[in-house]
Scaffold this motif. Structure first.
Motif, PDB file in Angstrom:
ATOM      1  N   ARG A 177       0.837  -1.207   0.000  1.00  0.00           N
ATOM      2  CA  ARG A 177       0.000   0.000   0.000  1.00  0.00           C
ATOM      3  C   ARG A 177       0.869   1.252   0.000  1.00  0.00           C
ATOM      4  N   TYR A 178       1.922   1.255   0.836  1.00  0.00           N
ATOM      5  CA  TYR A 178       2.800   2.417   0.923  1.00  0.00           C
ATOM      6  C   TYR A 178       3.545   2.649  -0.387  1.00  0.00           C
ATOM      7  N   LEU A 179       3.814   1.581  -1.102  1.00  0.00           N
ATOM      8  CA  LEU A 179       4.538   1.674  -2.373  1.00  0.00           C
ATOM      9  C   LEU A 179       3.851   2.647  -3.336  1.00  0.00           C
ATOM     10  N   ARG A 180       2.533   2.822  -3.190  1.00  0.00           N
ATOM     11  CA  ARG A 180       1.796   3.719  -4.082  1.00  0.00           C
ATOM     12  C   ARG A 180       2.149   5.183  -3.861  1.00  0.00           C
ATOM     13  N   PHE A 181       2.728   5.489  -2.699  1.00  0.00           N
ATOM     14  CA  PHE A 181       3.136   6.865  -2.431  1.00  0.00           C
ATOM     15  C   PHE A 181       4.459   7.198  -3.112  1.00  0.00           C
TER      16      PHE A 181
END
Length: 572
Positions: free
Chosen positions: A374-378
């Protein structure tokens, strides 16, 4: 004497929206309900309708029975829902009844279970419902084929052989359900209650058959309820019967509650309107732990009732299913804060804080992986470099080094962690590799005893984890070294072994640290034991130990207690 109300019936017309049923209208007569349902269905705007008879029994309970269901022809076919995670490999028909197998059924057959309002337990144990499923279009062959392909790819098997094996399991389950349906000697659940019914079965059946038949009994009643929340009410009542179910009967009910919570629309109905996906996930996490804030909810709110059940009963499968829903939502493409993309990072951190506990990351390795992805999308970059950066930055969001370490340890047990084993090892070494870094793991404002307990808890969590070797052993050894550094820095042994105190008090305090459960790591125990041994080796130790006592009886009692402590610590 209190008189019971007369039984009465009403008829609900429910409409099918996307993936769940919604109440539209209520009528006093079946004919009026059927006519209304037919009229709105023919209007072309409704996908499907059903008429449900709501019978209010004299004792106040409601029994819902579906008496008619109809869909527009364009939407009458049902297809499986896509899954991309290989289900755990099962090697027997019995494994189909496990929570992981039922969770896969709930996801694959999402469109079917939502439309029919039936749980995997009912499908597996009620012959009529199972036959209905088997006869539905090409649904079962497609589902079996999809599972076979995913499992074959993961385990390196032939997909056709795996498909044939799964059909063998399905045939076995179908036959068991048929035999159970034909039995006339099974107890009546409504008449005797679930625990007595289970005990009656246990007295004459083997454990495996007893469990199957008990679930079949539950299914007989559940298939009459074509409403998720009605099923939940029924199951909750069973849990509370006779002061609360325990042991195997509770485990069986827990499994069916888990099935109900696995239906996609149920969590939405329970929680009600939420401001964002992040808020919904945080509330779902709280609910799974029996810690939902219910201060603004009515006493008869079903979320309040479920929260109470989860707070006071061991509903492990239900918790597992709810947390898995959180994990899958985190891996989905839905924004955590759709109304304001600028708050997406803060929403992520709220979810991260909610799953972070002193006992470890809720959801374990799967949750850690979902958070990283999920954090990778930032981040702008993707691939291995992007995942590596995401791991580092999520780890850095933890203000407490113990929490960050637990997160990475959980990540090491996931597919992503195994894929990035070198990066995980590097992160863990960054936390624990330098003995001078012990200060990151202690709170100077807390008493030394509290810091020792928290350090030891962290050590045992790592030591007892399912992390791969030799990584686990290395990290545990590093934490032990950090603990020793803290013991020396705070002069723990010197404080406890104060020469101005009587030797008996000094030795006893040292022995308390050596007692099982206080210090558990090898190096830390060795530091304290070394001081104890030095006292034992001094001349006339026993006389010096009891020198502050004048009563010979008290002296003997004190020595016996000391040697008992020595034995517990393994120093005799």
């Amino acid at each position: 004497m209190r008189r019971m109300a007369l039984a009465s019936s009403s008829y609900e017309v429910q409409i099918y929206q996307a993936d769940h049923w919604v109440l539209d209208s209520c009528f006093e007569s079946e004919a009026d309900a059927r006519a209304y349902g037919k009229r709105i269905l023919s209007g072309g705007k409704i996908e499907g309708i059903r008429v449900v008879r709501d019978w209010a029994r004299p004792d106040g309970r409601h029994v819902e029975t579906e008496i008619h269901q109809e869909f527009r022809s364009v939407s009458n076919s049902i297809v499986i829902s896509p899954i991309d995670e290989a289900p755990p490999l099962c090697h027997s028909a019995e494994a189909c009844f496990g929570v992981e197998g039922r969770m896969v059924m709930n996801r694959l057959l999402r469109n079917y279970v939502e439309r029919i309002v039936v749980t995997p337990t009912e499908l597996l144990h009620n012959h009529t419902e199972l036959k209905r499923l088997l006869d539905k279009d090409n649904l079962v062959p497609t589902a079996v084929g999809r599972v076979a392909v995913l499992q074959a790819e993961q385990a390196g098997l032939d997909s056709r052989s795996r498909r044939d094996e799964l059909y063998g399991f399905l045939n076995s389950v179908t036959e068991r359900a048929r035999v159970a349906a034909a039995r006339k000697d099974l107890p009546n659940l409504e008449r005797v209650g679930f625990r007595p019914a289970f005990e009656s079965l246990a007295a004459k059946e083997d454990p495996e058959s007893c469990d199957f038949l008990a679930r079949a009994l539950l299914s007989r009643d559940l298939v009459q309820m074509r409403n998720w929340l009605a099923k939940l009410d029924f199951l909750g009542e069973l849990v509370r019967q006779d002061g609360g179910l325990t042991d195997r009967p509770l485990t069986l009910i827990d499994g069916v509650i888990a099935d109900v919570l696995g239906a996609p629309s149920v969590a939405q109905e329970l929680l009600g309107l939420q401001g964002s996906l992040a808020e919904a996930l945080c509330n779902l996490i709280d609910l799974s732990r029996g810690r939902l804030d219910v201060s603004r909810r009515a006493e008869d709110d079903r979320a309040v009732h479920l929260n109470e059940l989860l707070a006071f009963h061991d509903l492990d499968e239900t918790r597992h299913v709810m947390i898995d829903l959180v994990r899958r939502q985190l891996k989905s493409n839905q924004p955590l804060y759709r109304a304001d993309p600028g708050q997406e990072r803060e929403a992520f951190q709220r979810v991260l804080r909610r799953v972070t506990t002193p006992d470890g990351l809720i959801g374990g390795g799967g949750m850690a992986e979902a958070l990283v992805l999920r954090y990778l999308r930032f981040l702008e970059g993707g691939g291995a470099a992007g995942r590596r950066r995401a791991m580092e930055e999520v780890c850095g969001l933890h203000a407490d080094a113990k929490e960050g370490l637990r997160f990475v340890m959980a990540l090491s047990q996931s597919d992503l962690g195994r894929q990035h084993a070198d990066d995980v090892a590097r992160l863990l070494n960054g936390f624990t590799g330098d003995p001078r870094g012990f200060g990151r793991f202690v709170d100077r404002s807390q008493p030394i005893k509290i810091n020792l307990e928290l350090f030891t808890k962290l050590y045992t969590q790592v030591r007892d984890s399912a992390a791969p070797e030799p990584l686990k052993a290395t990290v545990a050894e590093n934490i032990d070294t950090l603990l020793v550094a803290y013991i020396h820095d705070c002069k723990l042994v010197e404080r406890i072994d104060n020469p101005s105190d009587p030797l008996r008090h000094r030795a006893n305090r040292l022995m308390q640290l050596c007692a099982p459960g206080t210090l558990q790591s090898r190096k830390a125990l060795a530091v304290v034991r070394e001081r104890v041994v030095s006292h034992l080796r001094q001349p006339q130790f026993e006389q010096k130990y009891v020198a502050d006592l004048t009563d010979p009886t008290l002296q003997q009692t004190a020595l016996r207690e000391f040697y008992r402590l020595l034995g517990q610590a393994g120093l005799t």
